[in-house]
Design a protein around this motif. Structure first.
Motif, PDB file in Angstrom:
ATOM      1  N   HIS A  51      31.119  50.390  16.434  1.00 51.05           N
ATOM      2  CA  HIS A  51      31.482  51.008  15.361  1.00 51.05           C
ATOM      3  C   HIS A  51      32.636  50.428  14.581  1.00 51.05           C
ATOM      4  CE1 HIS A  51      29.108  54.375  17.184  1.00 51.05           C
ATOM      5  NE2 HIS A  51      29.577  53.952  18.248  1.00 51.05           N
ATOM      6  N   ILE A  52      32.625  50.661  13.258  1.00 49.31           N
ATOM      7  CA  ILE A  52      33.798  50.338  12.359  1.00 49.31           C
ATOM      8  C   ILE A  52      34.252  51.472  11.539  1.00 49.31           C
ATOM      9  CG2 ILE A  52      32.300  49.339  10.687  1.00 49.31           C
ATOM     10  CD1 ILE A  52      34.575  47.098  10.115  1.00 49.31           C
ATOM     11  N   ILE A  53      35.678  51.492  11.298  1.00 44.94           N
ATOM     12  CA  ILE A  53      36.233  52.456  10.660  1.00 44.94           C
ATOM     13  C   ILE A  53      37.136  51.710   9.523  1.00 44.94           C
ATOM     14  CG2 ILE A  53      35.758  54.414  11.952  1.00 44.94           C
ATOM     15  CD1 ILE A  53      38.970  54.232  12.702  1.00 44.94           C
ATOM     16  N   THR A  54      37.617  52.376   8.529  1.00 47.16           N
ATOM     17  CA  THR A  54      38.507  51.813   7.491  1.00 47.16           C
ATOM     18  C   THR A  54      39.084  53.081   7.020  1.00 47.16           C
ATOM     19  OG1 THR A  54      39.549  50.251   6.132  1.00 47.16           O
ATOM     20  CG2 THR A  54      37.244  51.273   5.305  1.00 47.16           C
ATOM     21  N   TYR A  55      39.921  53.122   5.844  1.00 45.63           N
ATOM     22  CA  TYR A  55      40.653  54.141   5.308  1.00 45.63           C
ATOM     23  C   TYR A  55      40.626  54.069   3.937  1.00 45.63           C
ATOM     24  CZ  TYR A  55      42.675  54.376  10.058  1.00 45.63           C
ATOM     25  OH  TYR A  55      42.614  54.347  11.322  1.00 45.63           O
ATOM     26  N   VAL A  56      40.017  55.026   3.051  1.00 44.68           N
ATOM     27  CA  VAL A  56      39.970  55.142   1.614  1.00 44.68           C
ATOM     28  C   VAL A  56      40.342  56.355   1.236  1.00 44.68           C
ATOM     29  CG1 VAL A  56      38.346  54.881  -0.070  1.00 44.68           C
ATOM     30  CG2 VAL A  56      38.108  53.325   1.849  1.00 44.68           C
ATOM     31  N   ASP A  57      41.374  56.555   0.356  1.00 43.70           N
ATOM     32  CA  ASP A  57      41.720  57.689  -0.340  1.00 43.70           C
ATOM     33  C   ASP A  57      42.400  58.650   0.685  1.00 43.70           C
ATOM     34  OD1 ASP A  57      41.314  56.824  -2.734  1.00 43.70           O
ATOM     35  OD2 ASP A  57      39.210  57.680  -2.951  1.00 43.70           O
ATOM     36  N   GLY A  58      43.037  58.216   2.014  1.00 34.90           N
ATOM     37  CA  GLY A  58      43.380  59.114   2.902  1.00 34.90           C
ATOM     38  C   GLY A  58      42.509  59.559   3.824  1.00 34.90           C
ATOM     39  N   LYS A  59      41.401  58.881   3.926  1.00 41.40           N
ATOM     40  CA  LYS A  59      40.007  59.702   4.775  1.00 41.40           C
ATOM     41  C   LYS A  59      39.645  58.196   5.479  1.00 41.40           C
ATOM     42  CE  LYS A  59      38.783  63.299   1.641  1.00 41.40           C
ATOM     43  NZ  LYS A  59      37.537  63.575   0.694  1.00 41.40           N
ATOM     44  N   ILE A  60      39.267  58.905   6.748  1.00 47.13           N
ATOM     45  CA  ILE A  60      38.724  57.914   7.722  1.00 47.13           C
ATOM     46  C   ILE A  60      37.144  57.563   7.248  1.00 47.13           C
ATOM     47  CG2 ILE A  60      37.703  57.421   9.981  1.00 47.13           C
ATOM     48  CD1 ILE A  60      40.067  59.326  11.072  1.00 47.13           C
ATOM     49  N   VAL A  61      36.722  56.247   6.924  1.00 44.74           N
ATOM     50  CA  VAL A  61      35.569  56.033   6.487  1.00 44.74           C
ATOM     51  C   VAL A  61      34.676  55.293   7.558  1.00 44.74           C
ATOM     52  CG1 VAL A  61      33.896  54.752   4.942  1.00 44.74           C
ATOM     53  CG2 VAL A  61      36.132  56.017   3.880  1.00 44.74           C
ATOM     54  N   SER A  62      33.357  55.692   7.761  1.00 47.57           N
ATOM     55  CA  SER A  62      32.565  55.246   8.627  1.00 47.57           C
ATOM     56  C   SER A  62      31.184  55.578   8.433  1.00 47.57           C
ATOM     57  CB  SER A  62      32.837  55.375  10.022  1.00 47.57           C
ATOM     58  OG  SER A  62      32.358  56.622  10.514  1.00 47.57           O
ATOM     59  N   GLU A  63      30.228  54.831   8.892  1.00 50.54           N
ATOM     60  CA  GLU A  63      28.462  55.006   8.666  1.00 50.54           C
ATOM     61  C   GLU A  63      28.210  55.731   9.853  1.00 50.54           C
ATOM     62  OE1 GLU A  63      26.554  51.423   6.229  1.00 50.54           O
ATOM     63  OE2 GLU A  63      26.054  51.819   8.175  1.00 50.54           O
ATOM     64  N   THR A  64      28.785  55.808  10.968  1.00 53.27           N
ATOM     65  CA  THR A  64      28.603  56.204  12.268  1.00 53.27           C
ATOM     66  C   THR A  64      29.479  57.540  12.745  1.00 53.27           C
ATOM     67  OG1 THR A  64      29.688  54.486  13.610  1.00 53.27           O
ATOM     68  CG2 THR A  64      27.462  54.220  13.044  1.00 53.27           C
ATOM     69  N   ASP A  65      28.994  58.116  13.821  1.00 51.42           N
ATOM     70  CA  ASP A  65      29.574  58.833  14.570  1.00 51.42           C
ATOM     71  C   ASP A  65      30.080  58.269  16.074  1.00 51.42           C
ATOM     72  OD1 ASP A  65      30.044  61.336  12.841  1.00 51.42           O
ATOM     73  OD2 ASP A  65      28.190  61.748  13.032  1.00 51.42           O
ATOM     74  N   SER A  66      30.989  58.725  16.611  1.00 50.16           N
ATOM     75  CA  SER A  66      31.430  57.956  18.065  1.00 50.16           C
ATOM     76  C   SER A  66      32.577  59.107  18.543  1.00 50.16           C
ATOM     77  CB  SER A  66      31.762  56.674  17.927  1.00 50.16           C
ATOM     78  OG  SER A  66      32.738  56.344  19.059  1.00 50.16           O
ATOM     79  N   GLU A  67      32.094  59.137  19.801  1.00 49.91           N
ATOM     80  CA  GLU A  67      33.515  59.752  20.579  1.00 49.91           C
ATOM     81  C   GLU A  67      34.771  59.285  20.442  1.00 49.91           C
ATOM     82  OE1 GLU A  67      33.473  59.096  24.991  1.00 49.91           O
ATOM     83  OE2 GLU A  67      31.910  57.905  24.605  1.00 49.91           O
ATOM     84  N   TYR A  68      34.674  57.755  19.908  1.00 48.19           N
ATOM     85  CA  TYR A  68      36.154  57.055  19.887  1.00 48.19           C
ATOM     86  C   TYR A  68      36.581  57.404  18.257  1.00 48.19           C
ATOM     87  CZ  TYR A  68      34.227  54.678  24.056  1.00 48.19           C
ATOM     88  OH  TYR A  68      33.875  54.593  25.436  1.00 48.19           O
ATOM     89  N   ILE A  69      35.659  57.550  17.281  1.00 50.49           N
ATOM     90  CA  ILE A  69      36.068  57.913  15.967  1.00 50.49           C
ATOM     91  C   ILE A  69      36.645  59.215  16.099  1.00 50.49           C
ATOM     92  CG2 ILE A  69      35.197  58.456  13.683  1.00 50.49           C
ATOM     93  CD1 ILE A  69      33.116  56.088  14.211  1.00 50.49           C
ATOM     94  N   ASP A  70      36.072  60.207  17.035  1.00 52.39           N
ATOM     95  CA  ASP A  70      36.583  61.516  17.134  1.00 52.39           C
ATOM     96  C   ASP A  70      38.043  61.447  17.763  1.00 52.39           C
ATOM     97  OD1 ASP A  70      34.101  62.689  16.249  1.00 52.39           O
ATOM     98  OD2 ASP A  70      33.369  62.993  18.195  1.00 52.39           O
ATOM     99  N   ILE A  71      38.356  60.544  18.530  1.00 51.72           N
ATOM    100  CA  ILE A  71      39.778  60.360  19.021  1.00 51.72           C
ATOM    101  C   ILE A  71      40.660  59.890  17.710  1.00 51.72           C
ATOM    102  CG2 ILE A  71      41.273  59.112  20.511  1.00 51.72           C
ATOM    103  CD1 ILE A  71      38.600  58.838  22.464  1.00 51.72           C
ATOM    104  N   GLU A  72      40.371  59.033  17.076  1.00 50.31           N
ATOM    105  CA  GLU A  72      41.038  58.702  16.027  1.00 50.31           C
ATOM    106  C   GLU A  72      41.134  59.937  14.819  1.00 50.31           C
ATOM    107  OE1 GLU A  72      43.009  55.969  13.187  1.00 50.31           O
ATOM    108  OE2 GLU A  72      43.002  56.376  15.236  1.00 50.31           O
ATOM    109  N   LYS A  73      40.121  60.723  14.806  1.00 49.23           N
ATOM    110  CA  LYS A  73      40.307  62.133  13.877  1.00 49.23           C
ATOM    111  C   LYS A  73      41.281  63.144  14.329  1.00 49.23           C
ATOM    112  CE  LYS A  73      36.206  63.655  13.091  1.00 49.23           C
ATOM    113  NZ  LYS A  73      34.680  63.682  13.530  1.00 49.23           N
ATOM    114  N   ASN A  74      40.876  63.173  15.824  1.00 51.35           N
ATOM    115  CA  ASN A  74      42.377  64.140  16.459  1.00 51.35           C
ATOM    116  C   ASN A  74      43.668  63.479  16.452  1.00 51.35           C
ATOM    117  OD1 ASN A  74      40.018  65.786  17.103  1.00 51.35           O
ATOM    118  ND2 ASN A  74      39.803  64.965  19.215  1.00 51.35           N
TER     119      ASN A  74
END
Length: 265
Positions: A104-127
């Motif tokens: 999975h890959i994420i970056t940050y645009v306009d103060g938001k996490i941007v990705s094409e996918t969902d993942s338990e690890y992306i959820d950790i970054e959100k939390n």
């Protein structure tokens, strides 16, 4: 040695596993500041996800290093004094690499996490960050310009192999592990040590007068750069011998121990 700057990683170092600053750490950091020591938070976190903790520690006259060294903020002036980004092309290349490496890959645009996918690890970054997640249908279209960093995310044992491969494939980028499931990618030459050096030179503080405390691969450069490099006891096992001192874990007020032993004594 009289230390003038204390640089602290946040997650798994200053913060407990519940993402809080213990009262003991808070009390000792207040005493360090009373002694005239500049307390600097240095994290892979985005700037907005660090500010509440800087306020809690009353670091209003200090500085903050965010995005793994890509941004330095003057908290007194509420102003970014250094920023180094990945180019749009580099981010798009990292996206292509993530498809190839099945991460999975994420970056940050306009103060938001941007990705094409969902993942338990992306959820950790959100939390951890409290940032909103903008799940998009086309990652490249959603990243129209430069951004401070990307993170590749996947199961830890697999991501460790990806780390080795990515460093070989893209030696022109700065690659480090911040958590076992977060592989951080920034512009070449960007890491926590590089930003501490910029800040120290600006403030006329010598390398020998700096303490840096961390726990993970993305802290290694600053721990090795500082006059006194410190791991908390929950440090990644392969890094244990790469610091001057090991103190108590993040859940056992390791930062407070650093202040007591090396600043107040």
């Amino acid at each position: 040695m009289k230390y003038k700057m204390l640089v602290l990683d946040m997650d798994d170092t200053l913060l407990t596993d519940d993402h809080e600053i213990s009262e003991e750490n808070k009390e000792m950091l207040a005493k360090a500041q009373e002694k005239g020591v500049l307390v600097i938070l240095a994290s892979g976190r985005p700037t907005p996800a660090m500010l509440p903790f800087a306020k809690e520690l009353q670091l209003d006259n200090s500085y903050m290093i965010s995005y793994n060294g890509a941004v330095i903020t003057d908290l007194k002036e509420d102003k970014v004094i250094f920023e180094q980004t990945l180019t749009q092309q580099q981010i798009h290349e990292l996206y292509d690499y993530s498809l190839q490496s099945k991460t999975h890959i994420i970056t940050y645009v306009d103060g938001k996490i941007v990705s094409e996918t969902d993942s338990e690890y992306i959820d950790i970054e959100k939390n951890i960050t409290g940032l909103k997640h903008n799940k998009v249908s086309n990652f490249k279209n959603a990243v129209p310009s430069s951004a401070v960093k990307c993170i590749l995310l996947e199961e830890p044992s697999y991501l460790k192999k990806v780390e080795k491969d990515l460093k070989a494939a893209m030696p022109h980028l700065s690659v480090s592990m911040s958590k076992p499931f977060f592989l951080e990618v920034a512009q070449n030459g960007i890491d926590k040590a590089a930003s501490i050096k910029i800040l120290a030179e600006k403030l006329d503080i010598h390398q020998s007068e700096i303490i840096a405390v961390g726990n993970a691969g993305n802290d290694l450069t600053m721990v090795e750069y500082a006059g006194l490099g410190v791991w908390v006891d929950n440090v990644d096992s392969e890094l244990r011998d790469r610091a001057d001192v090991i103190v108590a874990s993040n859940n056992d007020h390791g930062v407070a121990e650093v202040v007591r032993r090396f600043i107040l004594n």
